[in-house]
Design a protein around this motif. Structure first.
Motif, PDB file in Angstrom:
ATOM      1  N   GLU A  62       2.130  12.997  10.823  1.00  0.00           N
ATOM      2  CA  GLU A  62       1.932  12.105   9.698  1.00  0.00           C
ATOM      3  C   GLU A  62       2.598  10.895  10.669  1.00  0.00           C
ATOM      4  N   MET A  63       2.189   9.288   9.962  1.00  0.00           N
ATOM      5  CA  MET A  63       2.828   8.112  10.279  1.00  0.00           C
ATOM      6  C   MET A  63       2.563   7.009   9.497  1.00  0.00           C
ATOM      7  N   ASP A  64       3.426   6.313   9.845  1.00  0.00           N
ATOM      8  CA  ASP A  64       2.308   5.132   8.512  1.00  0.00           C
ATOM      9  C   ASP A  64       1.201   4.048   9.086  1.00  0.00           C
ATOM     10  N   ALA A  65       0.408   3.856   8.870  1.00  0.00           N
ATOM     11  CA  ALA A  65      -0.838   3.108   9.649  1.00  0.00           C
ATOM     12  C   ALA A  65      -1.560   1.904   8.583  1.00  0.00           C
ATOM     13  N   PRO A  66      -1.385   1.269   9.378  1.00  0.00           N
ATOM     14  CA  PRO A  66      -1.906  -0.864   8.688  1.00  0.00           C
ATOM     15  C   PRO A  66      -3.667  -0.358   8.015  1.00  0.00           C
ATOM     16  N   VAL A  67      -3.604  -1.089   6.280  1.00  0.00           N
ATOM     17  CA  VAL A  67      -4.829  -0.668   6.299  1.00  0.00           C
ATOM     18  C   VAL A  67      -4.708  -2.728   5.830  1.00  0.00           C
ATOM     19  N   LEU A  68      -5.854  -2.874   5.291  1.00  0.00           N
ATOM     20  CA  LEU A  68      -5.974  -4.318   4.595  1.00  0.00           C
ATOM     21  C   LEU A  68      -5.544  -4.026   3.002  1.00  0.00           C
ATOM     22  N   LYS A  69      -4.845  -5.336   3.091  1.00  0.00           N
ATOM     23  CA  LYS A  69      -4.315  -5.629   1.913  1.00  0.00           C
ATOM     24  C   LYS A  69      -4.548  -5.761   0.489  1.00  0.00           C
ATOM     25  N   GLY A  70      -4.414  -5.597  -0.880  1.00  0.00           N
ATOM     26  CA  GLY A  70      -5.229  -6.552  -2.456  1.00  0.00           C
ATOM     27  C   GLY A  70      -6.738  -5.648  -2.470  1.00  0.00           C
ATOM     28  N   LYS A  71      -6.843  -6.574  -3.067  1.00  0.00           N
ATOM     29  CA  LYS A  71      -8.792  -6.725  -3.698  1.00  0.00           C
ATOM     30  C   LYS A  71      -9.452  -7.088  -1.924  1.00  0.00           C
TER      31      LYS A  71
END
Length: 210
Positions: A62-71
């Protein structure tokens, strides 16, 4: 992105742009090159998109990974030539919302005339990228941005293939808060309002019309 004008000088961008400028390049070739070059310059216009972390499972852990934020982003094509850039940017961001601003330039006055406007909802909550291959006089582009702001947009970027100094100055005067990303800043406009050396009329070359 804080500077008003960014010229993407990546070698692949400049090479493909040279091929597009050549008058013997076919309609199919021009259209394909425009799609390819839009991928490359879209990287620059989306460079500072905000990110947030989500928890995911990889095959190992398991990991924390970046994704686009907001709408979702809103991509706005300034018709008709904007559709060529739009297709390429959508290849990269297929989930983006899409809108259209229909403007044509009166050949006598060089002023923009609106004939269509349809954009996504909640523009105030979205990064808005307006696309049009040519920033010439800047009148149509400035008018399109006016309409987007009236519809609620506050975070706007303008993406084009070629820009003339006159168009950049007009946009900076009308919309100093809207950064411009382009593949080239050409020398000037001619007496008919076309970019020189330019590549001719982008819409005609893309669609095979005169």
């Amino acid at each position: 992105m804080t500077q008003h004008l960014t010229v993407v000088d990546h070698p692949l961008v400049q090479h493909k742009l040279t091929l597009m400028r050549k008058k013997e390049t076919s309609t199919a070739g021009f259209r394909q090159l425009l799609r390819e070059i839009s991928h490359l310059i879209a990287y620059e216009v989306t460079r500072d998109l905000p990110l947030t972390d989500v928890s995911i499972d990889t095959p190992l852990t398991e990991m924390d990974a970046p994704v686009l934020k907001g709408k979702k982003l809103a991509l706005i094509s300034i018709l008709r030539a904007g559709n060529g850039l739009l297709d390429g940017v959508l290849d990269l961001i297929p989930s983006a919302r899409v809108g259209f601003v229909g403007l044509y330039r009166d050949e006598e006055t060089l002023k923009p005339v609106q004939y269509y406007f349809k954009v996504p909802k909640e523009l105030e909550d979205r990064r808005v990228i307006a696309v049009d291959p040519m920033l010439a006089t800047g009148n149509s582009s400035a008018a399109a941005i006016d309409l987007l702001k009236e519809a609620g947009a506050t975070d706007i970027r303008f993406l084009c293939l070629l820009a003339a100094p006159e168009g950049v100055a007009r946009m900076k005067e009308a919309h100093p808060d809207v950064p411009i990303v382009t593949a080239a800043l050409d020398k000037r406009l001619n007496e008919k309002g076309y970019i020189v050396p330019g590549l001719g009329d982008a819409g005609d070359r893309m669609f095979g019309t005169k």
